[in-house]
Design a protein around this motif. Sequence first.
Motif, PDB file in Angstrom:
ATOM      1  N   ILE A 136       5.039   6.162   4.804  1.00 26.50           N
ATOM      2  CA  ILE A 136       3.789   5.111   4.174  1.00 26.50           C
ATOM      3  C   ILE A 136       3.151   4.962   5.416  1.00 26.50           C
ATOM      4  CG2 ILE A 136       3.128   2.787   3.230  1.00 26.50           C
ATOM      5  CD1 ILE A 136       4.343   4.440   1.522  1.00 26.50           C
ATOM      6  N   ILE A 141       8.416  -1.339   5.831  1.00 27.05           N
ATOM      7  CA  ILE A 141       7.377  -0.418   6.054  1.00 27.05           C
ATOM      8  C   ILE A 141       6.870  -1.256   6.934  1.00 27.05           C
ATOM      9  CG2 ILE A 141       5.495  -0.320   5.474  1.00 27.05           C
ATOM     10  CD1 ILE A 141       5.968  -0.401   2.419  1.00 27.05           C
ATOM     11  N   PRO A 166       0.321   1.040  -0.890  1.00 33.81           N
ATOM     12  CA  PRO A 166       1.890   1.975  -0.944  1.00 33.81           C
ATOM     13  C   PRO A 166       2.163   1.291  -2.490  1.00 33.81           C
ATOM     14  CG  PRO A 166       1.923   0.346   0.953  1.00 33.81           C
ATOM     15  CD  PRO A 166       1.194  -0.169   0.113  1.00 33.81           C
ATOM     16  N   THR A 183       8.699   1.918  -2.680  1.00 35.79           N
ATOM     17  CA  THR A 183       8.879   2.562  -1.642  1.00 35.79           C
ATOM     18  C   THR A 183      10.416   2.051  -1.526  1.00 35.79           C
ATOM     19  OG1 THR A 183       6.633   2.182  -0.578  1.00 35.79           O
ATOM     20  CG2 THR A 183       8.592   2.389   0.921  1.00 35.79           C
TER      21      THR A 183
END
Length: 248
Positions: free
Chosen positions: A220, A20, A187, A190
């Motif tokens: 995200i 991320i 989040p 993911t």
Amino acid sequence: MDTTEFDSRTALVTGASRGIGAAVALRLAEGGADVAFTYRRDTAAAEAVADKIRGMGRRALALRADSGAPAAIEEAVDRAAAAWGRLDILVNNAGAYMVGPVSDLGAADFDRAVAVNVRGPYLAARAASRHMRSGGRIISVGSNVGERTTFPGHTLYALTKTALTGMTKGLARDLGPLGITVNLLHPGPTDTDANPADGPYAQTVSGFTALGRYAAAEEIAAVVAHLASDAASYMTGAVVHVDGGFTV
């Protein structure tokens, strides 16, 4: 996507050599920002991210720093601000994912988790606020586990991610008079190297979301970019769930 929304703005993203964090760093660069970011170990991966940012015509600075070390994270903020002349955006993304039965996680594990997941973001935000002017953005990346602890073994991790809610609300009050907004993004599952969408438990985890799938890291990053943009100028102290309906 507007490739000029962050023109003349500068950013620091913690823990951005992969996953991320890397997606956030690249998304901000695509929008026109110069991006500094921290990493802990993998210099080759960090340089690969930096090269992609430079390939977009933006400046990049990869800073090796352990977010669990107070001096290191504060120095990283100061170095980024010195390199760019100021700091407009801070994204607290670095985290320690420490899971297991309570009986197996002792004081040292607790200290490490809190140091990286709570103290690190607090000190980074504190340091960044000294360099930010009105319009500054502080965004922390939490976890859906801070809202819904579905599986055993997540006590310590959930504890630290829940703490970010209080930190975000408090900082929003403290920094609001300076024109700096502070928000938190939680989040859900993911797809990253550390948590692949085709991993052994992914089908079970996906079943707990309303959408029945993992997010791409770019999904995200898109919400982080919104919180960093002018469009979110009246959002502060907010907790935003980007979890595919995991917590509904």
